[in-house]
Motif scaffolding. Structure first.
Motif, PDB file in Angstrom:
ATOM      1  N   LEU A 215       0.813  -1.219   0.000  1.00  0.00           N
ATOM      2  CA  LEU A 215       0.000   0.000   0.000  1.00  0.00           C
ATOM      3  C   LEU A 215       0.847   1.272   0.000  1.00  0.00           C
ATOM      4  N   MET A 216       1.954   1.263   0.756  1.00  0.00           N
ATOM      5  CA  MET A 216       2.711   2.491   0.999  1.00  0.00           C
ATOM      6  C   MET A 216       3.957   2.647   0.127  1.00  0.00           C
ATOM      7  N   GLY A 217       4.460   1.539  -0.373  1.00  0.00           N
ATOM      8  CA  GLY A 217       5.668   1.629  -1.183  1.00  0.00           C
ATOM      9  C   GLY A 217       6.840   2.173  -0.381  1.00  0.00           C
ATOM     10  N   GLU A 218       7.528   3.176  -0.924  1.00  0.00           N
ATOM     11  CA  GLU A 218       8.701   3.748  -0.244  1.00  0.00           C
ATOM     12  C   GLU A 218       8.333   4.508   1.032  1.00  0.00           C
ATOM     13  N   PHE A 219       7.054   4.806   1.227  1.00  0.00           N
ATOM     14  CA  PHE A 219       6.629   5.571   2.400  1.00  0.00           C
ATOM     15  C   PHE A 219       6.159   4.681   3.550  1.00  0.00           C
ATOM     16  N   LYS A 220       6.428   3.411   3.426  1.00  0.00           N
ATOM     17  CA  LYS A 220       6.097   2.466   4.492  1.00  0.00           C
ATOM     18  C   LYS A 220       6.802   2.861   5.796  1.00  0.00           C
ATOM     19  N   ASN A 221       6.146   2.599   6.935  1.00  0.00           N
ATOM     20  CA  ASN A 221       6.750   2.900   8.238  1.00  0.00           C
ATOM     21  C   ASN A 221       8.100   2.202   8.386  1.00  0.00           C
ATOM     22  N   ASN A 222       9.056   2.912   9.011  1.00  0.00           N
ATOM     23  CA  ASN A 222      10.274   2.200   9.379  1.00  0.00           C
ATOM     24  C   ASN A 222      10.001   1.386  10.648  1.00  0.00           C
ATOM     25  N   LYS A 223      10.943   0.506  10.992  1.00  0.00           N
ATOM     26  CA  LYS A 223      10.675  -0.442  12.073  1.00  0.00           C
ATOM     27  C   LYS A 223      10.466   0.244  13.412  1.00  0.00           C
ATOM     28  N   TRP A 224      11.132   1.394  13.639  1.00  0.00           N
ATOM     29  CA  TRP A 224      10.988   2.075  14.930  1.00  0.00           C
ATOM     30  C   TRP A 224       9.606   2.695  15.086  1.00  0.00           C
ATOM     31  N   VAL A 225       9.076   3.225  13.988  1.00  0.00           N
ATOM     32  CA  VAL A 225       7.704   3.752  14.027  1.00  0.00           C
ATOM     33  C   VAL A 225       6.715   2.614  14.286  1.00  0.00           C
ATOM     34  N   SER A 226       6.950   1.475  13.640  1.00  0.00           N
ATOM     35  CA  SER A 226       6.073   0.314  13.843  1.00  0.00           C
ATOM     36  C   SER A 226       6.108  -0.152  15.297  1.00  0.00           C
ATOM     37  N   TYR A 227       7.330  -0.257  15.858  1.00  0.00           N
ATOM     38  CA  TYR A 227       7.461  -0.694  17.246  1.00  0.00           C
ATOM     39  C   TYR A 227       6.804   0.303  18.204  1.00  0.00           C
ATOM     40  N   ALA A 228       7.045   1.594  17.965  1.00  0.00           N
ATOM     41  CA  ALA A 228       6.444   2.626  18.825  1.00  0.00           C
ATOM     42  C   ALA A 228       4.928   2.556  18.760  1.00  0.00           C
ATOM     43  N   GLY A 229       4.394   2.351  17.545  1.00  0.00           N
ATOM     44  CA  GLY A 229       2.949   2.236  17.387  1.00  0.00           C
ATOM     45  C   GLY A 229       2.379   1.048  18.137  1.00  0.00           C
ATOM     46  N   MET A 230       3.090  -0.085  18.076  1.00  0.00           N
ATOM     47  CA  MET A 230       2.630  -1.281  18.797  1.00  0.00           C
ATOM     48  C   MET A 230       2.635  -1.061  20.309  1.00  0.00           C
ATOM     49  N   VAL A 231       3.677  -0.395  20.803  1.00  0.00           N
ATOM     50  CA  VAL A 231       3.750  -0.103  22.242  1.00  0.00           C
ATOM     51  C   VAL A 231       2.592   0.804  22.660  1.00  0.00           C
ATOM     52  N   ILE A 232       2.332   1.837  21.858  1.00  0.00           N
ATOM     53  CA  ILE A 232       1.248   2.778  22.171  1.00  0.00           C
ATOM     54  C   ILE A 232      -0.099   2.056  22.176  1.00  0.00           C
ATOM     55  N   VAL A 233      -0.341   1.232  21.165  1.00  0.00           N
ATOM     56  CA  VAL A 233      -1.605   0.484  21.099  1.00  0.00           C
ATOM     57  C   VAL A 233      -1.748  -0.441  22.305  1.00  0.00           C
ATOM     58  N   THR A 234      -0.659  -1.100  22.687  1.00  0.00           N
ATOM     59  CA  THR A 234      -0.700  -2.002  23.846  1.00  0.00           C
ATOM     60  C   THR A 234      -1.049  -1.243  25.123  1.00  0.00           C
ATOM     61  N   LEU A 235      -0.426  -0.075  25.305  1.00  0.00           N
ATOM     62  CA  LEU A 235      -0.707   0.730  26.499  1.00  0.00           C
ATOM     63  C   LEU A 235      -2.152   1.215  26.514  1.00  0.00           C
ATOM     64  N   VAL A 236      -2.648   1.658  25.357  1.00  0.00           N
ATOM     65  CA  VAL A 236      -4.033   2.142  25.274  1.00  0.00           C
ATOM     66  C   VAL A 236      -5.011   1.005  25.553  1.00  0.00           C
ATOM     67  N   LEU A 237      -4.744  -0.169  24.984  1.00  0.00           N
ATOM     68  CA  LEU A 237      -5.616  -1.326  25.224  1.00  0.00           C
ATOM     69  C   LEU A 237      -5.590  -1.740  26.698  1.00  0.00           C
ATOM     70  N   ALA A 238      -4.406  -1.671  27.314  1.00  0.00           N
ATOM     71  CA  ALA A 238      -4.303  -2.003  28.741  1.00  0.00           C
ATOM     72  C   ALA A 238      -5.106  -1.012  29.578  1.00  0.00           C
ATOM     73  N   LEU A 239      -5.016   0.275  29.215  1.00  0.00           N
ATOM     74  CA  LEU A 239      -5.790   1.305  29.914  1.00  0.00           C
ATOM     75  C   LEU A 239      -7.288   1.050  29.753  1.00  0.00           C
ATOM     76  N   ASN A 240      -7.708   0.750  28.531  1.00  0.00           N
ATOM     77  CA  ASN A 240      -9.123   0.466  28.284  1.00  0.00           C
ATOM     78  C   ASN A 240      -9.600  -0.756  29.052  1.00  0.00           C
ATOM     79  N   ALA A 241      -8.779  -1.800  29.085  1.00  0.00           N
ATOM     80  CA  ALA A 241      -9.148  -3.017  29.810  1.00  0.00           C
ATOM     81  C   ALA A 241      -9.282  -2.737  31.302  1.00  0.00           C
ATOM     82  N   TYR A 242      -8.349  -1.940  31.839  1.00  0.00           N
ATOM     83  CA  TYR A 242      -8.423  -1.596  33.264  1.00  0.00           C
ATOM     84  C   TYR A 242      -9.692  -0.798  33.563  1.00  0.00           C
TER      85      TYR A 242
END
Length: 249
Positions: A215-242
């Motif tokens: 979908l993104m071609g050369e504008f695909k997320n680099n690995k650090w953006v992907s990892y940061a996004g996963m961490v943020i989603v995990t924290l938000v989901l944990a907050l929602n679950a709590y």
């Protein structure tokens, strides 16, 4: 920007203790479920998941600019917006602590009470500016909500309704709350907490799409953006679950 400028003035009137404010910023504490509930409300009010869809539409309609130019300008735009929103939230908490808590008025918990109490504590100008900031933020959030609804309906549901109907539907709930005499502050905080539950629903598909080379071609997320996004989603989901667990209990 208007709200940010107003809260710079409000901090000037409130005179918060700089050392204690920095200590609170650097070493925050969440000791009970009510604090976490309010933190979720601040998160929902700052990020606003529906704005993620709106930004995508604004990016798409950028008057023939190159993708690289649009990415750079959008990144700059979002950075400025998040810095201003973060400052405003910090300023609101700092002003409330300096004006109400420090003076022994810990019972002040509603917008209406805060407006009336500001005048005898720090002067008429502070209360007027507080009212102006509420009007400005209300108009801004209403416009953004209406535009985001339009984007979602036209882009995802392929359905459109007249603009005046959209505006009426967007504003009607607030008039209903006021007309029924409900606690506007509690409803406001609850609405922002509900928004926090939508953050993951917006970010997860966004990460999936932007991590896709097809979908993104050369504008695909680099690995650090992907990892940061996963961490943020995990924290938000944990907050929602709590929150779901504590609300159910």
């Amino acid at each position: 920007m208007l709200v940010a400028v107003i809260y710079i003035a409000e901090l000037f009137f409130a005179h918060p203790v700089g050392g204690e404010m920095m200590t609170g910023l650097l070493t925050p504490s969440l000791t009970d479920s009510r604090q976490i509930y309010l933190a979720a409300g601040i998160l929902g009010a700052t990020v606003m998941p529906h704005v993620i869809y709106l930004h995508s539409a604004l990016f798409k309609n950028s008057y023939g600019e190159s993708t690289k130019t649009r990415l750079r300008s959008t990144r700059f735009d979002v950075l400025i917006a998040m810095v201003i929103a973060g400052f405003v939230n910090i300023a609101i908490v700092a002003m409330a602590a300096a004006v109400f808590h420090y003076s022994g008025n810990q019972h002040v918990a509603e917008i209406e009470t805060a407006y009336m109490t500001l005048t005898p504590l720090v002067g008429k100008a502070a209360s007027v500016l507080f009212g102006v900031s509420l009007i400005a933020s209300g108009l801004s959030s209403t416009v953004v909500g209406t535009m985001a609804g339009q984007v979602v309906m036209q882009g995802f549901v392929c359905f459109s309704i007249p603009m005046w109907v959209r505006r009426f539907i967007t504003m009607a709930p607030s008039f209903v709350v006021i007309g029924l005499g409900m606690n506007t502050t509690d409803i406001l905080v609850m609405s922002q907490v509900v928004l926090s539950f939508g953050i993951a629903l917006a970010i997860i598909p966004l990460l999936i799409f932007t991590n896709s080379e097809r979908l993104m071609g050369e504008f695909k997320n680099n690995k650090w953006v992907s990892y940061a996004g996963m961490v943020i989603v995990t924290l938000v989901l944990a907050l929602n679950a709590y929150l779901m667990f504590t609300l159910a209990a």
